[in-house]
Write a protein that holds these residues in place. Structure first.
Motif, mmCIF file in Angstrom:
data_model
loop_
_atom_site.group_PDB
_atom_site.id
_atom_site.type_symbol
_atom_site.label_atom_id
_atom_site.label_comp_id
_atom_site.label_asym_id
_atom_site.label_seq_id
_atom_site.Cartn_x
_atom_site.Cartn_y
_atom_site.Cartn_z
ATOM 1 N N LYS A 1 36.063 40.665 45.751
ATOM 2 C CA LYS A 1 34.842 41.438 45.986
ATOM 3 C C LYS A 1 35.184 42.921 46.110
ATOM 4 N N SER B 1 29.705 35.529 40.031
ATOM 5 C CA SER B 1 29.969 36.705 40.866
ATOM 6 C C SER B 1 29.728 37.996 40.090
ATOM 7 N N ASN C 1 33.066 42.332 40.839
ATOM 8 C CA ASN C 1 33.248 41.094 41.592
ATOM 9 C C ASN C 1 33.508 39.933 40.636
#
Length: 256
Positions: free
Chosen positions: A42, A72, A232
């Motif tokens: 992240k 993501s 991400n």
């Protein structure tokens, strides 16, 4: 004696089968582990300056990004910037297929990200044969971006011969899919090698030296403005792009 030889042959065969199963199992386990790692990657921001006067942003990936967690990627949003498309390396030269293509192609679609496939062109090889490699690998569907030819190296081939082979690829692919391909290259290569013979094709241009737009004299559809971005779900740096138009123009570019 014959029975003994048969037993040995069977043992060798069984050993080879088991070894193959272990190798395949290990490969799938490695893929699962890489994807698992990517899921937990992240970033607070994309890590680069984003041209804010464009509304549609995207990335391009290949085996060098390893496993990608596309959910993501899709879910990351920083202020008004979100990944709205991706180009995925499919093939290279006469016979090579990017080892991550099938997984990226399938999973980006499942995540709802408009996708496009590109071929890395080897100037010293037949344009038609390279086009056939791409065609045998990539099945385009409604909602996909047009096919892309990535041509950025001459490999010592004279410019007129290179342009002839590029035309072979473009014409073969366009005849098969029924859609005009996109050319990807950098500003200098287009100006010095491709010149004006391909101005009728949509252009995806790489240029990292200006923040507002690429330094090129002709119209363009996509601009690769950085190769240092973070997203991400991707372990490594990734190329960032923008689309030169609004959402309706983007939809019009997609395959029906």
């Amino acid at each position: 004696m014959a029975d003994k030889k048969n037993n040995i042959a069977w043992k060798i065969l069984i050993t080879l089968i088991l070894a193959g199963i272990l190798v395949m199992g290990g490969f799938h386990l490695y893929e699962w582990w890489q994807t698992r790692k990517a899921h937990f990657v992240k970033y607070e921001a994309f890590g680069i300056d984003i041209p804010t006067n464009y509304g549609i942003h995207g990335i391009d990936v290949s085996k060098y990004q390893e496993a990608v967690d596309w959910e993501s990627v899709k879910g990351m949003k920083v202020e008004d910037v979100q990944i709205g498309f991706t180009f995925i390396k499919a093939t290279e030269g006469n016979s090579n297929e990017d080892r991550c293509f099938k997984r990226n192609w399938k999973q980006s679609k499942e995540a709802g990200i408009p996708r496009g496939a590109y071929h890395f062109f080897i100037a010293s090889k037949s344009g038609k044969t390279q086009a056939e490699n791409f065609i045998s690998t990539v099945e385009l569907q409604p909602g996909d971006l047009p096919p892309v030819l990535d041509v950025e190296q001459s490999n010592g081939v004279k410019s007129d011969k290179l342009r002839q082979r590029v035309k072979e690829w473009l014409e073969t692919v366009e005849n098969y899919y029924g859609v005009r391909p996109i050319i990807y290259t950098n500003v200098d290569f287009y100006k010095q090698i491709l010149k004006d013979e391909f101005d009728q094709y949509p252009l995806w241009v790489a240029h990292y030296l200006q923040k507002e737009k690429p330094r090129i004299y002709r119209d363009w559809h996509f601009w690769q403005h950085s190769e240092q971005g973070h997203v991400n779900g991707i372990l490594y740096k990734v190329d960032f792009n923008v689309f030169n138009g609004d959402s309706s123009e983007f939809r019009n570019l997609l395959i029906d």
